[in-house]
Scaffold this motif. Structure first.
Motif, PDB file in Angstrom:
ATOM      1  N   VAL A  47       1.878 113.088  34.038  1.00  0.00           N
ATOM      2  CA  VAL A  47       3.295 112.734  34.110  1.00  0.00           C
ATOM      3  C   VAL A  47       4.050 114.001  34.491  1.00  0.00           C
ATOM      4  CG1 VAL A  47       5.306 111.860  32.904  1.00  0.00           C
ATOM      5  CG2 VAL A  47       3.047 110.975  32.327  1.00  0.00           C
ATOM      6  N   GLN A  48       4.688 113.974  35.638  1.00  0.00           N
ATOM      7  CA  GLN A  48       5.427 115.132  36.152  1.00  0.00           C
ATOM      8  C   GLN A  48       6.917 114.827  36.055  1.00  0.00           C
ATOM      9  OE1 GLN A  48       4.758 115.893  40.314  1.00  0.00           O
ATOM     10  NE2 GLN A  48       5.417 118.039  40.194  1.00  0.00           N
ATOM     11  N   GLY A  70      -3.564 109.154  43.423  1.00  0.00           N
ATOM     12  CA  GLY A  70      -2.537 108.181  43.786  1.00  0.00           C
ATOM     13  C   GLY A  70      -1.263 108.511  43.042  1.00  0.00           C
ATOM     14  N   VAL A  71      -0.123 108.441  43.735  1.00  0.00           N
ATOM     15  CA  VAL A  71       1.146 108.870  43.143  1.00  0.00           C
ATOM     16  C   VAL A  71       2.178 107.752  43.236  1.00  0.00           C
ATOM     17  CG1 VAL A  71       2.920 110.665  43.106  1.00  0.00           C
ATOM     18  CG2 VAL A  71       0.621 111.203  43.974  1.00  0.00           C
ATOM     19  N   SER A  72       2.853 107.499  42.119  1.00  0.00           N
ATOM     20  CA  SER A  72       4.033 106.629  42.116  1.00  0.00           C
ATOM     21  C   SER A  72       5.192 107.414  41.534  1.00  0.00           C
ATOM     22  CB  SER A  72       3.773 105.363  41.299  1.00  0.00           C
ATOM     23  OG  SER A  72       3.514 105.685  39.936  1.00  0.00           O
ATOM     24  N   GLY A  92      19.114 111.270  35.055  1.00  0.00           N
ATOM     25  CA  GLY A  92      19.297 110.877  36.445  1.00  0.00           C
ATOM     26  C   GLY A  92      18.393 111.609  37.415  1.00  0.00           C
ATOM     27  N   ASP A  93      17.349 112.295  36.907  1.00  0.00           N
ATOM     28  CA  ASP A  93      16.415 112.971  37.820  1.00  0.00           C
ATOM     29  C   ASP A  93      15.253 112.039  38.167  1.00  0.00           C
ATOM     30  OD1 ASP A  93      15.123 112.897  35.429  1.00  0.00           O
ATOM     31  OD2 ASP A  93      14.947 115.062  35.163  1.00  0.00           O
ATOM     32  N   GLN A  94      14.180 112.585  38.663  1.00  0.00           N
ATOM     33  CA  GLN A  94      13.047 111.765  39.099  1.00  0.00           C
ATOM     34  C   GLN A  94      11.774 112.150  38.341  1.00  0.00           C
ATOM     35  OE1 GLN A  94      12.822 112.155  43.388  1.00  0.00           O
ATOM     36  NE2 GLN A  94      15.030 111.845  43.588  1.00  0.00           N
ATOM     37  N   LEU A  95      10.801 111.286  38.417  1.00  0.00           N
ATOM     38  CA  LEU A  95       9.549 111.455  37.672  1.00  0.00           C
ATOM     39  C   LEU A  95       8.399 110.930  38.528  1.00  0.00           C
ATOM     40  CD1 LEU A  95       8.949 110.316  33.990  1.00  0.00           C
ATOM     41  CD2 LEU A  95       7.600 109.317  35.817  1.00  0.00           C
ATOM     42  N   ALA A  96       7.254 111.572  38.437  1.00  0.00           N
ATOM     43  CA  ALA A  96       6.083 111.119  39.208  1.00  0.00           C
ATOM     44  C   ALA A  96       4.900 110.912  38.272  1.00  0.00           C
ATOM     45  CB  ALA A  96       5.711 112.132  40.289  1.00  0.00           C
TER      46      ALA A  96
END
Length: 590
Positions: A230-231, A269-271, A173-177
């Motif tokens: 990938v972060q 560029g970041v998504s 349930g965390d986030q990724l960039a």
């Protein structure tokens, strides 16, 4: 002893004049085909097309429309790895791992007596290898997932890592960039300092990226000068912002390459997931859109994906499709803007300007469609059309009226440009001395030697060459020394400020004096008021152009104007546009 003959796979080659769309359909129908060799009429191999690289081009913005109807000779790698069938397997594997590792990974061509026999692949080598070359097998296997130059994960392993990271993110349930990184001026370094130093730069850039990320994050080289990160494990986008900033800062620092101090910079560029999607391909695509925005806004910066970027991209794609159709459907027309000689008191030339009258959008600004045409390779056909139609129209004008046509830097990449000009003049009957070709400084900045040769060939025809937007570049004066221009056009930014800026006045005066001393005609662009005209006349400017004389007008209207040599004569002939009727211009003669 195994030879490559034992590993060769039969695969039908393509011909060099096959079209990109044909290869596109073949790759779709043959999902297991990774490479397609290209041969000439004598069955000699001349190139290779790699499946992944091909689809990357086709999937890129406007890629399919751009490459579908081009011969695959323009898409292939013209320096494939070619090996004789009787080469020993162990010798070949050892040697190729040393100097052609990336070619070994994608596949190579096997020949017999210099004729195409088949292809070899890493899989075939693995199957043919035995226990005596375990080390080579391990190296080959590693090549499937790592870039041999930087030792970073390649695109294949990056996609796998991103997919796995997304699955973990969904559970936690965390986030990724996803950070898509492009080195801003790598091509310039590669072209000027050579490929060995270009490779050294890529290795150092990869090392800087490694130092920017945390343990557990993935850094990969996707190809060329493109990298990705990938972060993972983010609780908000602040962490992604900090990493993107660190990358930009790290890449802005000078690189020391064998004593050369090189500054290139990078754009990012970041998504982010889940906000921008949960699919690996979608996130990479959106990070690429954000990268495109970062580069478009000046480079050396980072941007996060925004939905408006996708909407703008879709609108741009729609405009491109319309643009490709417009030439065939006859939606383009030429307008002409007169050049007025202050000494002769008459029009002595007209500049051809392209206009697009879209059936639904109306008149589309050249600022919107000309850069797009240059980017997608349509400026060549458009430029040919302008040149031919303008020459045909100008051939009916009075003999003292010249035609000015702008040439894009992209047109100079076509080595048939001189032949096109010769053909346009011959078909129209327009004398060469009545044609002026306008170029900007960027023509000479790109492939200077080849373009300079082409300019001399054009001038040898009797065509006049003008430097447009003079004074806005870095090296305009040096180019006046290196090529005998017939005309220089003072950029309108100086004319606009001539009445209240002493620097602009001094620059204009200096350019006019320079032109007079070199025997070069000088034209001032962007004249919009009587006061500007008077100031230019007072400084001895021989020729002007701008709305005060006339706005660009359709061919029929210009033809009617050119039937009158002076404004007083023209006014007797009947109504005309306001700019030609301005009484101030009449007063300026007094």
């Amino acid at each position: 002893m195994f030879t490559l003959r034992d590993t060769v796979s039969s695969l039908a080659p393509a011909r060099q004049d096959d079209l990109g769309k044909t290869l596109y359909e073949r790759f779709r129908e043959e999902p297991d085909t990774l490479i397609v060799p290209v041969v000439d009429a004598d069955q000699r191999p001349i190139g290779i097309v790699e499946r992944n690289a091909f689809f990357l081009r086709m999937a890129a913005e406007y890629g399919r429309a751009l490459y579908a109807n081009r011969p695959i000779s323009t898409l292939m790698d013209s320096q494939p790895l070619i090996v004789d069938a009787d080469t020993e397997l162990e010798e070949f594997t050892t040697d190729s791992l040393s100097y052609r590792a990336s070619d070994l990974l994608r596949g190579f061509i096997v020949t017999e007596r210099d004729r195409y026999l088949g292809v070899g692949t890493v899989l075939a080598l693995l199957q043919a290898s035995n226990e005596t070359n375990r080390r080579g097998v391990a190296q080959i296997a590693r090549l499937a997932h790592y870039d041999p130059l930087t030792d970073l994960p390649n695109r294949v392993l990056f996609q796998k890592s991103l997919t796995e990271a997304l699955a973990r993110r969904a559970r936690k349930g965390d986030q990724l960039a996803v950070h898509f990184i492009d080195l801003d001026r790598f091509k310039t370094v590669n072209d000027t300092l050579g490929h060995p130093l270009g490779d050294a730069l890529l290795r150092e850039a990869a090392e800087r990226l490694r130092r920017c990320v945390r343990e557990g994050d993935t850094v990969a080289r996707l190809g060329g000068d493109e990298f990705a990160v990938v972060q993972t494990g983010l609780e908000g986008l602040d962490g992604a912002t900090r990493l993107a900033g660190r990358i930009v800062t790290a890449m802005a620092a000078p690189f020391d390459l064998a004593g050369h101090q090189v500054v290139i910079g990078a754009s990012v560029g970041v998504s982010a997931a889940p906000f921008d999607g949960e699919d690996a391909d979608e996130l990479l695509k959106k990070a690429d859109m954000a990268l495109y925005r970062a580069k478009g806004e000046g480079r050396g910066a980072f941007r996060f994906f925004e939905q408006a970027m996708d909407e703008q991209l879709q609108a741009r794609r729609a405009l491109e499709l319309d643009l490709r159709r417009a030439l065939q459907d006859g939606e383009f027309e030429l307008y002409y803007q007169p050049l007025y000689h202050l000494g002769d008191e008459r029009v002595t030339g007209c500049e051809a300007l392209l206009r697009w009258n879209h059936p639904e959008r109306g008149m589309v600004s050249p600022a919107d469609f000309i850069p797009l045409a240059e980017e997608i390779g349509l400026i060549g056909p458009l430029g040919d059309w302008v040149l031919r139609h303008a020459c045909a129209e100008a051939a009916r004008w009075p003999d003292h009226v010249r035609l000015a046509v702008n040439l894009s830097p992209a047109q100079f990449r076509d080595r048939r440009l001189v032949a096109t000009v010769v053909s346009a003049l011959a078909v129209s009957g327009l004398p060469a001395h009545r044609l002026e070709l306008e170029i900007t400084e960027s023509v000479l900045l790109q492939d200077n030697a080849a373009n300079m040769t082409m300019l001399h060939d054009l001038k040898a025809l009797g065509v006049r060459i003008s430097m447009d937007d003079f004074g806005t570049g870095y090296s305009s004066l040096s180019y006046l020394r290196s090529f005998p221009f017939d005309k220089i056009k003072i950029d309108q930014t100086f004319v606009r400020d001539i009445l209240h800026d002493s620097d602009a006045q001094a620059i204009i005066k200096a350019v006019l004096d320079l032109g007079a001393s070199m025997g070069v005609v000088t034209t001032a662009e962007g004249v919009e008021t009587q006061a500007q005209l008077d100031a230019l006349r007072g400084q001895g400017c021989p020729e002007i152009q701008g709305y005060f004389i006339s706005r660009p007008a359709p061919a029929a209207e210009i033809a009617r104007m050119l039937g009158v040599e002076t404004f007083s004569q023209r006014e007797k002939a009947g109504p005309a546009p306001q700019a030609w009727e301005d009484e101030g211009l009449q007063r300026s003669r007094a």
